[in-house]
Scaffold this motif. Structure first.
Motif, mmCIF file in Angstrom:
data_model
loop_
_atom_site.group_PDB
_atom_site.id
_atom_site.type_symbol
_atom_site.label_atom_id
_atom_site.label_comp_id
_atom_site.label_asym_id
_atom_site.label_seq_id
_atom_site.Cartn_x
_atom_site.Cartn_y
_atom_site.Cartn_z
ATOM 1 N N ARG A 1 0.826 -1.211 0.000
ATOM 2 C CA ARG A 1 0.000 0.000 0.000
ATOM 3 C C ARG A 1 0.862 1.264 0.000
ATOM 4 O O ARG A 1 0.494 2.269 -0.607
ATOM 5 N N VAL A 2 2.017 1.216 0.685
ATOM 6 C CA VAL A 2 2.938 2.352 0.648
ATOM 7 C C VAL A 2 3.459 2.536 -0.773
ATOM 8 O O VAL A 2 3.503 3.650 -1.299
ATOM 9 N N ALA A 3 3.857 1.428 -1.409
ATOM 10 C CA ALA A 3 4.350 1.502 -2.787
ATOM 11 C C ALA A 3 3.264 2.022 -3.727
ATOM 12 O O ALA A 3 3.547 2.815 -4.635
ATOM 13 N N LEU A 4 2.026 1.610 -3.511
ATOM 14 C CA LEU A 4 0.920 2.081 -4.338
ATOM 15 C C LEU A 4 0.710 3.579 -4.159
ATOM 16 O O LEU A 4 0.442 4.303 -5.130
ATOM 17 N N ASP A 5 0.862 4.058 -2.929
ATOM 18 C CA ASP A 5 0.745 5.493 -2.676
ATOM 19 C C ASP A 5 1.834 6.249 -3.433
ATOM 20 O O ASP A 5 1.569 7.286 -4.043
ATOM 21 N N LEU A 6 3.057 5.725 -3.419
ATOM 22 C CA LEU A 6 4.151 6.346 -4.169
ATOM 23 C C LEU A 6 3.857 6.320 -5.662
ATOM 24 O O LEU A 6 4.050 7.314 -6.371
ATOM 25 N N PHE A 7 3.355 5.207 -6.168
ATOM 26 C CA PHE A 7 3.020 5.101 -7.590
ATOM 27 C C PHE A 7 1.973 6.140 -7.976
ATOM 28 O O PHE A 7 2.096 6.811 -9.009
ATOM 29 N N ARG A 8 0.955 6.288 -7.156
ATOM 30 C CA ARG A 8 -0.092 7.280 -7.458
ATOM 31 C C ARG A 8 0.471 8.697 -7.437
ATOM 32 O O ARG A 8 0.055 9.558 -8.216
ATOM 33 N N TYR A 9 1.421 8.929 -6.529
ATOM 34 C CA TYR A 9 2.074 10.232 -6.491
ATOM 35 C C TYR A 9 2.842 10.464 -7.791
ATOM 36 O O TYR A 9 2.776 11.544 -8.384
ATOM 37 N N LEU A 10 3.561 9.448 -8.256
ATOM 38 C CA LEU A 10 4.288 9.568 -9.528
ATOM 39 C C LEU A 10 3.334 9.788 -10.693
ATOM 40 O O LEU A 10 3.638 10.551 -11.616
ATOM 41 N N PRO B 1 11.204 15.577 -11.030
ATOM 42 C CA PRO B 1 12.227 16.358 -10.326
ATOM 43 C C PRO B 1 13.115 15.448 -9.462
ATOM 44 O O PRO B 1 12.665 14.413 -8.967
ATOM 45 N N ALA B 2 14.340 15.843 -9.273
ATOM 46 C CA ALA B 2 15.291 15.038 -8.506
ATOM 47 C C ALA B 2 14.839 14.846 -7.061
ATOM 48 O O ALA B 2 15.155 13.835 -6.443
ATOM 49 N N ASN B 3 14.086 15.774 -6.542
ATOM 50 C CA ASN B 3 13.666 15.671 -5.133
ATOM 51 C C ASN B 3 12.275 15.045 -4.984
ATOM 52 O O ASN B 3 11.634 15.192 -3.951
ATOM 53 N N PHE B 4 11.798 14.319 -6.002
ATOM 54 C CA PHE B 4 10.437 13.788 -5.936
ATOM 55 C C PHE B 4 10.247 12.835 -4.759
ATOM 56 O O PHE B 4 9.189 12.821 -4.135
ATOM 57 N N LEU B 5 11.266 12.030 -4.413
ATOM 58 C CA LEU B 5 11.117 11.121 -3.267
ATOM 59 C C LEU B 5 10.988 11.899 -1.960
ATOM 60 O O LEU B 5 10.169 11.553 -1.107
ATOM 61 N N ASP B 6 11.789 12.946 -1.818
ATOM 62 C CA ASP B 6 11.679 13.777 -0.615
ATOM 63 C C ASP B 6 10.299 14.415 -0.524
ATOM 64 O O ASP B 6 9.688 14.443 0.546
ATOM 65 N N ARG B 7 9.820 14.918 -1.654
ATOM 66 C CA ARG B 7 8.495 15.549 -1.670
ATOM 67 C C ARG B 7 7.398 14.541 -1.358
ATOM 68 O O ARG B 7 6.469 14.834 -0.603
ATOM 69 N N TRP B 8 7.497 13.340 -1.949
ATOM 70 C CA TRP B 8 6.498 12.306 -1.669
ATOM 71 C C TRP B 8 6.544 11.909 -0.206
ATOM 72 O O TRP B 8 5.506 11.809 0.452
ATOM 73 N N PHE B 9 7.748 11.704 0.334
ATOM 74 C CA PHE B 9 7.847 11.248 1.723
ATOM 75 C C PHE B 9 7.312 12.303 2.685
ATOM 76 O O PHE B 9 6.651 11.971 3.669
ATOM 77 N N THR B 10 7.555 13.563 2.409
ATOM 78 C CA THR B 10 7.005 14.633 3.248
ATOM 79 C C THR B 10 5.479 14.582 3.215
ATOM 80 O O THR B 10 4.821 14.658 4.262
ATOM 81 N N LYS B 11 4.928 14.443 2.025
ATOM 82 C CA LYS B 11 3.461 14.349 1.886
ATOM 83 C C LYS B 11 2.940 13.105 2.609
ATOM 84 O O LYS B 11 1.931 13.156 3.325
ATOM 85 N N PHE B 12 3.640 11.974 2.440
ATOM 86 C CA PHE B 12 3.252 10.729 3.089
ATOM 87 C C PHE B 12 3.269 10.886 4.614
ATOM 88 O O PHE B 12 2.343 10.460 5.309
#
Length: 191
Positions: free
Chosen positions: A132-141, A162-173
């Motif tokens: 479910r975490v991976a699915l949330d990341l996929f939907r963010y992408l 963007p290079a910081n997309f993981l940081d942005r996703w994790f902050t949102k998560f």
């Protein structure tokens, strides 16, 4: 010396074997509310270990359970002669009845096959959570490709983000998770 020992992680004190009451040939109970100094809700993890792994029959395992307020025992994990120690979350049951009745930890010798079945179910829940975490990341992408206000480009059938997309996703998560820790387990998969 008994068959097993308990240590509350981060609290730097082992549970003395005399504090654990043997209620049958294969079952022990620790009344956490009376035996342990901090509030039981502060005890987040517990280490269960065999004091002599060779003393436990290979066909058996030692199961760890928690109960609050006299409620049902809830499985948390097991150790075996081949895996003689592990750390488990206490994840105390909550609710008004749970708090009023105190907390107990149970240890039980059971057939290894039965506890391995419970263990598979416990690990399956963690795998589902990871999915479910991976699915949330996929939907963010996906939102980058759908013009969701994010800067992205499609180049040669590849989504460039963007290079910081993981940081942005994790902050949102983190924000979503802190507001509602159960948001992932309530989501239903899109068909």
């Amino acid at each position: 010396m008994g068959l097993f020992g308990l240590v509350f992680v981060g609290k730097s004190f082992p549970v003395d074997a005399s504090q654990v009451a043997q209620i049958s040939q294969t079952n022990w109970v620790l009344d956490v509310t009376q035996s342990v100094t901090p509030a039981y809700t502060d005890l987040k993890e517990i280490c269960l270990f065999l004091t002599s792994p060779a003393s436990l029959d290979q066909s058996c395992a030692l199961g760890l359970y928690v109960s609050c307020g006299g409620g049902d025992w809830q499985y948390r994990g097991c150790v075996t002669a081949s895996r003689p120690s592990d750390v488990f979350p206490t994840a105390w049951p909550t609710g008004e009845d749970a708090v009023a009745g105190g907390a107990r930890i149970g240890v039980s010798i059971e057939p290894r096959a039965e506890l391995e079945h419970k263990e598979a179910a416990r690990l399956g829940k963690k795998e589902e959570f990871a999915k479910r975490v991976a699915l949330d990341l996929f939907r963010y992408l996906e939102s980058f490709n759908q013009g969701g206000g994010h800067v992205a480009q499609i180049s040669n059938d590849h989504l460039v983000v963007p290079a910081n997309f993981l940081d942005r996703w994790f902050t949102k998560f983190q924000h979503k998770f802190r507001r509602d820790p159960d948001f992932l387990t309530r989501q239903t998969e899109k068909a």
